[in-house]
Enzyme design. Structure first.
Site, mmCIF file in Angstrom:
data_model
loop_
_atom_site.group_PDB
_atom_site.id
_atom_site.type_symbol
_atom_site.label_atom_id
_atom_site.label_comp_id
_atom_site.label_asym_id
_atom_site.label_seq_id
_atom_site.Cartn_x
_atom_site.Cartn_y
_atom_site.Cartn_z
ATOM 1 N N VAL A 288 0.975 -1.268 0.101
ATOM 2 C CA VAL A 288 0.098 -0.102 0.069
ATOM 3 C C VAL A 288 0.761 1.077 -0.062
ATOM 4 O O VAL A 288 1.750 1.592 0.948
ATOM 5 C CB VAL A 288 -1.001 0.092 1.142
ATOM 6 C CG1 VAL A 288 -1.920 1.283 1.062
ATOM 7 C CG2 VAL A 288 -1.847 -1.237 1.383
ATOM 8 N N ASN A 491 20.379 -6.203 -14.948
ATOM 9 C CA ASN A 491 21.013 -7.258 -15.892
ATOM 10 C C ASN A 491 21.540 -6.136 -16.971
ATOM 11 O O ASN A 491 22.128 -5.204 -16.797
ATOM 12 C CB ASN A 491 19.856 -8.036 -16.173
ATOM 13 C CG ASN A 491 19.537 -8.803 -15.305
ATOM 14 O OD1 ASN A 491 20.267 -9.235 -14.237
ATOM 15 N ND2 ASN A 491 18.259 -9.297 -15.274
ATOM 16 N N GLY A 542 9.665 2.281 1.026
ATOM 17 C CA GLY A 542 9.462 2.965 2.151
ATOM 18 C C GLY A 542 10.514 3.833 2.583
ATOM 19 O O GLY A 542 11.528 4.071 2.142
#
Length: 625
Positions: A288, A491, A542
């Site tokens: 969320v 990559n 976060g």
């Protein structure tokens, strides 16, 4: 004769300096600096003559095996250049690690993946220190296109070598199998008859046929070397040019045309990571995320997110006040109160994504929790803050039932998922983005959900988007109908690949989101890439863990710099309404300059679009009981 021998070197020296215009430039420098009378005369002379020196060239590449933010091995690439006749370290970059293995994989699968990753990093280090070091020597670090072209050719060569080795192994295996079969034909025949004699055996089939999962794209061992070297060269080019990396990338994208304004990407800040293990029942929601409104500066938006995070921590604390830590007196057996409050339990449960971990029992629970946290500090979702949800639907498919397991024991067909999302957005209109609401194979349902919700929120493909390397090889861009895609620098991705691909997406009204891989490093180059490429959003995780907070700090520094230079343009939020009819496919040449020799034309199926701006205030949502 001796005098003649002494005179010849003098004449040669004078001629040498005259050929390089040294006396003339020395006179110009002295005349220019005398009126200024600088405090550091020799420093100013050095600065004056430095503009006549040769452009720096690459002299050495150094590859090194290091650890990322979650303790996994990854690649660091250092660039050394010859600057004014001296070897000088210019910069380095650390690649983020990316794993295709799901979190709930078997221990054997995880161990095999870790070994494969370690081998890949070792191979990448070898490539950088040997082949690439020799190949790129004496090139200018500012010539990104040339470097990326050579890296692409080198990677293609390695892919062909691997295919050739695999072909030889398959031929040898086939010959061995044929020899074994010719020796014991009777045993083979008996086994074949035994299998055919059991037609009554039941085989589990899906309740409804669904498109099978597309095979996972194989990653060439050592491919990190390509992406790491390309990004390191871009950083070196910016350093040599004495400009920030984001400006260097932006100038590369617009072919060195001057830029008047730059828009910062809006951050998608992950606040909750919903765990999917018992006793938690909710499986659909992985993350969320909070998206600050465009009216706020980035600094104001981050401060508001931190306020919500503090309130969320308080709501997630267990009932009852946490006891203060106490220290025992070893002599008298007494206990002393240290006066320090114990950290909340939520602080001890931080995901590798840098956010709070919590478990939920239904889809509405995390949304109502978020709504409560905002209401408690006087904020209104939909006006003062927006939400985005990473559904990660590809992790939920039960291929036996042919359905998504959204809750423990609760399954929905792809068509039912679309209806569920429509109901969800109608009840919670402050959700303005859904990431991976469906698997990429459910293309028909992607069309349906875009037509139903495209004018209300962003429908974004992250796992559902094909790898950038495949976008550069296939004639078609193989993504479902969507509002935009999350791109990750992993990559063999090159900086030129991102520039070309974002140019195509921009031309076809798709939004670009630069995303942070799970195994993030402390390198903050991703932020500069997002700003320079003009991404609409940036998804960094976060506001905890150093490797993630470093990137938010870099984003704040860029905002401050752009505001100071008065080149910061305000972002906007526009949704896309998808019509049923599809327009003819657009060629890459319609939106970009002619493709380079090492790239093929790209196409993207594009439905008819209509742009809708986000309203100043969304309608009130209906709170469920």
């Amino acid at each position: 004769q001796q005098q003649r021998r002494l005179q010849e070197p003098r004449q040669e020296a004078a001629e040498y300096y005259r050929d390089h215009r040294v006396p003339q430039r020395m006179e110009e420098a002295l005349n220019a600096l005398f009126p200024q009378r600088p405090a550091d005369l020799y420093g100013e002379l050095a600065n004056y003559f430095s503009k006549f020196s040769k452009a720096p060239v690459i002299c050495k590449l150094v590859g090194r095996k290091v650890l990322d933010g979650v303790g996994q091995p990854t690649l660091e690439v250092e660039i050394y250049c010859t600057v004014k006749n001296y070897e000088k370290r210019i910069c380095s970059t650390v690649m983020s690690s990316h794993s295709q293995i799901p979190e709930n994989a078997l221990p054997e699968t995880t161990e095999a993946d870790e070994k494969e990753r370690s081998d890949s990093v070792n191979t990448a280090v070898e490539w950088v220190n040997e082949s690439l070091n020799t190949m790129l020597r004496d090139l200018k670090p500012t010539d990104q296109c040339t470097v990326d072209k050579m890296l692409g050719e080198y990677f293609t060569k390695k892919v062909e070598e691997k295919k050739e080795i695999q072909k030889q192994e398959e031929e040898e295996e086939a010959e061995a199998t044929l020899a074994l079969t010719s020796c014991i034909p009777s045993a083979t025949a008996l086994r074949g008859k035994k299998k055919a004699a059991n037609p009554g055996k039941k085989v589990a089939v899906a309740e409804r046929t669904i498109p099978p999962a597309e095979p996972v794209e194989s990653v060439l061992c050592g491919s990190l070397a390509i992406g790491g070297t390309s990004l390191a060269i871009a950083k070196a080019g910016a350093t040599i040019s004495r400009i920030p990396l984001y400006l260097h990338v932006a100038l590369l994208k617009c072919n060195q045309d001057s830029l008047k304004e730059i828009t910062l990407p809006l951050p998608m800040v992950t606040l909750l990571n919903c765990e999917k293990i018992p006793p938690s029942k909710l499986k659909l929601v992985k993350e969320v995320m909070l998206i600050p409104p465009v009216q706020l500066s980035l600094k104001q938006g981050i401060e508001r997110v931190l306020d919500i995070q503090k309130e969320m921590m308080r709501l997630l604390e267990p009932p009852g006040k946490a006891p203060s830590p106490q220290v025992a007196d070893s002599k008298k057996g007494r206990v002393h109160n240290t006066g320090k409050k114990a950290p909340p339990q939520a602080l001890k449960r931080i995901s590798h994504l840098g956010c709070l971990i919590t478990g939920c029992d239904n889809l509405e629970q995390p949304l109502l929790l978020m709504q409560t946290a905002c209401n408690n500090i006087g904020l209104e979702l939909g006006t003062d803050m927006h939400l985005a949800i990473n559904c990660a639907a590809h992790e939920l498919m039960d291929y036996v039932k042919g359905k998504y397991e959204i809750l423990t024991g609760t399954f929905k067909r792809p068509d039912e998922m679309v209806d569920m999302y429509v109901e969800l957005i109608n009840k919670f209109p402050f959700i303005i983005a859904l990431i991976d609401p469906l698997r990429k194979e459910d293309r028909q349902q992607w069309n349906h959900i875009c037509c139903a919700l495209g004018s209300k929120c962003y429908l974004i493909a992250e796992d559902a988007a094909t790898y950038i390397s495949k976008l550069k090889i296939d004639q078609n861009i193989n993504i479902p109908t969507c509002s935009g895609v999350v791109l990750k620098y992993i990559n063999q991705t090159r900086v030129s690949d991102l520039i070309e691909l974002t140019g195509l997406l921009d031309g076809q009204r798709h939004i670009t989101i630069l995303g942070s891989p799970d195994g993030e490093s402390s390198d903050d180059s991703l932020v500069d890439l997002a700003v320079g490429l003009g991404a609409r959003f940036i998804k960094l995780g976060g506001l905890s863990r150093g490797e993630r907070v470093t990137k938010y700090n870099r984003l704040l520094a860029i905002e401050e710099e752009l505001a100071k230079n008065r080149t910061l343009r305000e972002a906007n939020l526009e949704f896309i309404a998808f019509a049923e009819e599809s327009q003819p496919e657009k060629q890459l040449s319609d939106v970009l300059p002619p493709p380079k020799q090492d790239s093929l034309p790209l196409q993207l199926s594009q439905p008819a679009l209509q742009v809708h701006s986000l309203p100043a205030q969304l309608p009130e949502n209906s709170t469920l009981t």
